[in-house]
Design a protein around this motif. Structure first.
Motif, short mmCIF file in Angstrom:
data_model
loop_
_atom_site.label_atom_id
_atom_site.label_comp_id
_atom_site.label_asym_id
_atom_site.label_seq_id
_atom_site.Cartn_x
_atom_site.Cartn_y
_atom_site.Cartn_z
N LEU A 1 43.53 54.97 51.91
CA LEU A 1 43.69 53.57 51.58
C LEU A 1 45.05 53.11 52.09
N HIS A 2 45.02 52.15 53.01
CA HIS A 2 46.24 51.60 53.58
C HIS A 2 46.57 50.33 52.78
N LEU A 3 47.74 50.32 52.16
CA LEU A 3 48.14 49.22 51.29
C LEU A 3 49.40 48.56 51.84
N GLY A 4 49.37 47.25 51.95
CA GLY A 4 50.54 46.55 52.45
C GLY A 4 50.84 46.95 53.88
N SER A 5 52.11 46.96 54.23
CA SER A 5 52.50 47.21 55.61
C SER A 5 52.67 48.68 55.96
N ALA A 6 52.84 49.56 54.96
CA ALA A 6 53.14 50.95 55.32
C ALA A 6 52.48 52.02 54.46
N ALA A 7 52.22 51.75 53.21
CA ALA A 7 51.78 52.79 52.27
C ALA A 7 50.36 53.28 52.56
N VAL A 8 50.17 54.58 52.39
CA VAL A 8 48.85 55.20 52.56
C VAL A 8 48.63 56.19 51.41
N ILE A 9 47.50 56.01 50.72
CA ILE A 9 47.09 56.91 49.64
C ILE A 9 45.83 57.63 50.09
N GLU A 10 45.77 58.94 49.86
CA GLU A 10 44.55 59.70 50.11
C GLU A 10 43.84 59.94 48.78
N VAL A 11 42.58 59.57 48.71
CA VAL A 11 41.78 59.70 47.49
C VAL A 11 41.46 61.18 47.25
N THR A 12 41.78 61.65 46.02
CA THR A 12 41.54 63.04 45.67
C THR A 12 40.36 63.23 44.72
N GLY A 13 40.06 62.23 43.90
CA GLY A 13 38.94 62.39 42.97
C GLY A 13 38.90 61.32 41.92
N LEU A 14 38.05 61.55 40.94
CA LEU A 14 37.82 60.60 39.84
C LEU A 14 38.77 60.86 38.69
N ARG A 15 39.18 59.79 38.04
CA ARG A 15 39.92 59.93 36.79
C ARG A 15 38.92 60.35 35.73
N ASN A 16 39.31 61.33 34.96
CA ASN A 16 38.49 61.77 33.85
C ASN A 16 39.06 61.13 32.58
N PRO A 17 38.38 60.13 32.03
CA PRO A 17 38.94 59.46 30.85
C PRO A 17 39.03 60.43 29.67
N CYS A 18 40.14 60.32 28.95
CA CYS A 18 40.38 61.22 27.82
C CYS A 18 40.31 60.45 26.50
N ALA A 19 40.54 61.15 25.42
CA ALA A 19 40.45 60.57 24.08
C ALA A 19 41.44 59.43 23.87
N GLN A 20 42.52 59.39 24.63
CA GLN A 20 43.50 58.31 24.47
C GLN A 20 42.86 56.94 24.68
N ILE A 21 41.85 56.88 25.55
CA ILE A 21 41.20 55.59 25.81
C ILE A 21 40.46 55.11 24.56
N GLU A 22 39.94 56.04 23.79
CA GLU A 22 39.25 55.68 22.55
C GLU A 22 40.25 55.22 21.49
N HIS A 23 41.45 55.83 21.50
CA HIS A 23 42.49 55.41 20.56
C HIS A 23 43.01 54.02 20.91
N PHE A 24 42.94 53.68 22.19
CA PHE A 24 43.39 52.35 22.63
C PHE A 24 42.48 51.26 22.08
N GLN A 25 41.15 51.47 22.23
CA GLN A 25 40.16 50.55 21.66
C GLN A 25 38.89 51.34 21.35
N THR A 26 38.44 51.24 20.14
CA THR A 26 37.24 51.95 19.72
C THR A 26 36.05 51.52 20.58
N GLY A 27 35.32 52.52 21.07
CA GLY A 27 34.13 52.27 21.89
C GLY A 27 34.42 52.23 23.38
N LEU A 28 35.70 52.20 23.75
CA LEU A 28 36.05 52.08 25.16
C LEU A 28 35.70 53.33 25.97
N LEU A 29 35.83 54.51 25.35
CA LEU A 29 35.48 55.74 26.08
C LEU A 29 34.02 55.71 26.51
N ALA A 30 33.14 55.37 25.61
CA ALA A 30 31.71 55.29 25.95
C ALA A 30 31.46 54.21 26.99
#
Length: 178
Positions: free
Chosen positions: A101-130
């Motif tokens: 992914l080329h962003l802006g004028s110079a930055a390049v990110i190589e995609v490595t994989g999927l984020r695995n959502p953890c329990a913190q997302i459920e603590h942020f808002q109930t039902g969000l993990l599901a």
């Protein structure tokens, strides 16, 4: 395809703080972010093996997911889910591993994989993990909480910057959790 917002946080909080710009550092991640480093910085991964390479230097999330979640009654804004870069117009979950992914004028990110959502997302808002998990017709788990990448080329990234997608050579490898 563009950057909607950028965010970082020097502390290990679930959410990050929206910034006017972020600086990507080759081989490290987002300057000043708690998850920047050559080796793993996510606390759960550090406990397992602190010498693992950091394949989660940058977290990218689709603005379309936030829209979907708001439509389902969740109060979510940019940076709430801990992403460094909120994108629009890029089908992040459909990208193969190794996409650049080329962003802006110079930055390049190589995609490595999927984020695995953890329990913190459920603590942020109930039902969000599901809400950020789904099942495919074949029963496979679909993780919708964004993708992770490593910084190949550093540079400044701002909201409004264009994103150019460079696919890797075929055969493409499906994203797996990292």
């Amino acid at each position: 395809m563009k950057v909607q917002s950028v965010s970082a946080d020097s502390q290990h909080h679930f959410s990050k703080v929206v910034q006017p710009s972020i600086t990507l550092l080759a081989g490290l991640g987002v300057a000043g972010d708690a998850h920047a480093g050559v080796t793993v910085q996510h606390r759960s991964r550090v406990r397992q093996d602190p010498t693992q390479p950091n394949l989660r230097q940058v977290h990218l999330l689709a603005a379309e997911l936030l829209e979907e979640l708001r439509g389902r009654g969740f109060a979510v804004q940019p940076a709430d889910l801990g992403e460094n870069i909120l994108t629009s117009g890029v089908k992040l979950l459909d990208l193969p591993r190794g996409t650049r992914l080329h962003l802006g004028s110079a930055a390049v990110i190589e995609v490595t994989g999927l984020r695995n959502p953890c329990a913190q997302i459920e603590h942020f808002q109930t039902g969000l993990l599901a809400a950020v998990l789904d099942k495919a017709s074949d029963g496979q788990l679909i993780r919708k909480a964004g993708i992770m990448g490593v910084v190949l080329e550093g540079g400044e990234v701002h909201a409004g910057d264009r994103i150019r997608v460079e696919l890797p050579p075929e055969p493409h490898q499906k994203l797996e959790r990292v």
